[in-house]
Design an enzyme around this catalytic site. Sequence first.
Site, PDB file in Angstrom:
ATOM      1  N   LYS A  16      36.693  32.412  37.838  1.00 51.52           N
ATOM      2  CA  LYS A  16      35.714  32.038  38.876  1.00 51.52           C
ATOM      3  C   LYS A  16      35.484  30.535  38.883  1.00 51.52           C
ATOM      4  CE  LYS A  16      32.603  35.904  39.506  1.00 51.52           C
ATOM      5  NZ  LYS A  16      31.235  36.394  39.412  1.00 51.52           N
ATOM      6  N   ASP A  27      27.863  35.647  42.791  1.00 54.99           N
ATOM      7  CA  ASP A  27      27.941  36.997  42.262  1.00 54.99           C
ATOM      8  C   ASP A  27      28.880  37.733  43.191  1.00 54.99           C
ATOM      9  OD1 ASP A  27      27.127  38.736  40.130  1.00 54.99           O
ATOM     10  OD2 ASP A  27      26.209  39.987  41.668  1.00 54.99           O
ATOM     11  N   TYR A  38      39.734  42.376  39.395  1.00 58.90           N
ATOM     12  CA  TYR A  38      40.373  43.514  40.067  1.00 58.90           C
ATOM     13  C   TYR A  38      41.501  43.082  41.005  1.00 58.90           C
ATOM     14  CZ  TYR A  38      36.215  46.086  38.472  1.00 58.90           C
ATOM     15  OH  TYR A  38      35.236  46.657  37.706  1.00 58.90           O
ATOM     16  N   ASP A  39      41.863  41.807  40.979  1.00 62.49           N
ATOM     17  CA  ASP A  39      42.896  41.309  41.902  1.00 62.49           C
ATOM     18  C   ASP A  39      44.195  42.124  41.883  1.00 62.49           C
ATOM     19  OD1 ASP A  39      41.164  39.380  42.764  1.00 62.49           O
ATOM     20  OD2 ASP A  39      42.192  37.682  41.835  1.00 62.49           O
TER      21      ASP A  39
END
Length: 200
Positions: free
Chosen positions: A16, A71, A161-162
């Site tokens: 991220k 988020d 989760y890519d």
Amino acid sequence: MKKIDKIVIGTHNEGKFKEISDLLPSYIKKISPKKLNLPSPREIGSTFKENSIIKAKFFSEKLNLICISDDSGLEIDILSGAPGIYSSRWAGPNNNFDIAIQKVFDELSLKNQNWKQEKTISAQFVCCLTIYWPNGKYISKTGFVKGKIAHKKKGKNGFGYDPIFIPNNYQETFGEMNSVLKYKIDHRLNAFKKIKKIFI
């Protein structure tokens, strides 16, 4: 408004941190709370927006700097929107997304043993980005990307989760895509587009 030249990116997640850094103008100095050994706040919100604000406010107040925090998570229609705001928690205390992805497959099998024969398991990635100023002002915006769940993990790029998310109108998972293409269509960019004027 004074031009932003330094900002805290309010996450301990290195994937991220990189994605948000890449969205921001290059002249801005990006500060990592992880490198400063700052803890993360408890995410006790009931929505992506609430948790995004909790994180941005926490790091902004700790460092007396402007903070941008996100988020985000995966919502699967057949699972009533799960894992949703619990997306990272499904990965367990060690943030192991192999565990989280297996849990997605297990939950889908509980709903429908033949889910892999279904034409489409529709899902979306959601991202709420919040910019928080030390004076208490903040802006939150949400972005989405719709797609479907792959029948197995594919690709080593991205994070989370890519490897099991295939965006609509594409054949590859986010895990298979090169980052340049992913950044052009993903939920984080779609949220950032709504706040980028702040950095101009």
